[in-house]
Design an enzyme around this catalytic site. Structure first.
Site, PDB file in Angstrom:
ATOM      1  N   CYS A  17       0.941  -1.209  -0.053  1.00 18.70           N
ATOM      2  CA  CYS A  17      -0.152  -0.042   0.071  1.00 18.70           C
ATOM      3  C   CYS A  17       0.765   1.173  -0.055  1.00 18.70           C
ATOM      4  CB  CYS A  17      -1.013   0.031   1.366  1.00 18.70           C
ATOM      5  SG  CYS A  17      -1.947  -1.295   1.204  1.00 18.70           S
ATOM      6  N   ASP A  18       0.376   2.014  -0.460  1.00 16.83           N
ATOM      7  CA  ASP A  18       1.056   3.821  -0.591  1.00 16.83           C
ATOM      8  C   ASP A  18       0.687   4.506   0.514  1.00 16.83           C
ATOM      9  OD1 ASP A  18      -1.476   4.434  -1.469  1.00 16.83           O
ATOM     10  OD2 ASP A  18      -0.783   4.677  -3.618  1.00 16.83           O
ATOM     11  N   LEU A  19       0.981   5.643   0.732  1.00 25.00           N
ATOM     12  CA  LEU A  19       0.601   6.729   1.582  1.00 25.00           C
ATOM     13  C   LEU A  19      -0.840   6.954   1.850  1.00 25.00           C
ATOM     14  CD1 LEU A  19       3.454   9.384   1.098  1.00 25.00           C
ATOM     15  CD2 LEU A  19       3.262   7.771   2.912  1.00 25.00           C
ATOM     16  N   GLN A  20      -1.631   6.733   0.826  1.00 26.65           N
ATOM     17  CA  GLN A  20      -3.253   6.909   0.878  1.00 26.65           C
ATOM     18  C   GLN A  20      -3.796   5.717   1.485  1.00 26.65           C
ATOM     19  OE1 GLN A  20      -1.845   7.315  -2.205  1.00 26.65           O
ATOM     20  NE2 GLN A  20      -1.822   9.381  -2.585  1.00 26.65           N
ATOM     21  N   ILE A  22      -3.945   2.854   0.296  1.00 26.94           N
ATOM     22  CA  ILE A  22      -4.443   1.850  -0.910  1.00 26.94           C
ATOM     23  C   ILE A  22      -3.448   1.072  -1.653  1.00 26.94           C
ATOM     24  CG2 ILE A  22      -6.774   3.292  -1.121  1.00 26.94           C
ATOM     25  CD1 ILE A  22      -5.501   4.200  -3.565  1.00 26.94           C
TER      26      ILE A  22
END
Length: 141
Positions: A17-20, A22
């Site tokens: 997952c990334d910073l958002q 997701i």
């Protein structure tokens, strides 16, 4: 509804997952690839063994449409069906969030074979996959 011929179940890992919060878009390509490898394995085909025999199945083109994001811990199912276009095997793959079967990603992966260093047909893959799509392999008859 597609005529899926294979499905693979898995779960999103935190590091995908990334910073958002997701799944990073690049990881969906890994999910599609892993599903294709599992599909091959389910038919007794090992990527490593294919390579040792002089055949490399490679991606020629990939297209993905992102619909609904997956989050860490989400379970998902990747389903596929395949068609033959000339020398290409075209894998149509959909990734669904398992809890509600919402479509997350729709992918098309065009693959070709390099046989003994030349672009061409893999008779081994044709023998396995053509019957799955209802096509007879005229060369093997």
């Amino acid at each position: 509804m597609q005529n899926y011929i294979f499905e693979h179940h898995d779960k999103v890992r935190d590091y995908e997952c990334d910073l958002q919060g997701i799944v990073n878009n690049a990881n969906y390509q890994h999910y599609l690839e892993h599903t294709r490898h599992e599909f091959l394995a389910s038919h007794g085909v090992s990527f490593a063994d294919l390579h040792q025999r002089g055949t490399d199945a490679v991606v020629a083109r990939i297209s993905m449409q992102f619909k609904v994001p997956l989050h860490s811990g989400d379970e998902y199912v990747c389903k596929l069906w395949v068609k033959k276009e000339g020398i290409r095997w075209v894998f149509m793959q959909d990734i669904f969030r398992a809890v509600d079967m919402k479509l997350c990603v729709r992918g098309q992966v065009d693959t070709v074979c390099i046989v003994n260093g030349q672009l061409g047909e893999s008779e081994e893959l044709n023998e396995i996959f053509l019957p799955l799509i209802g096509v007879k392999n005229e060369k093997s008859e």
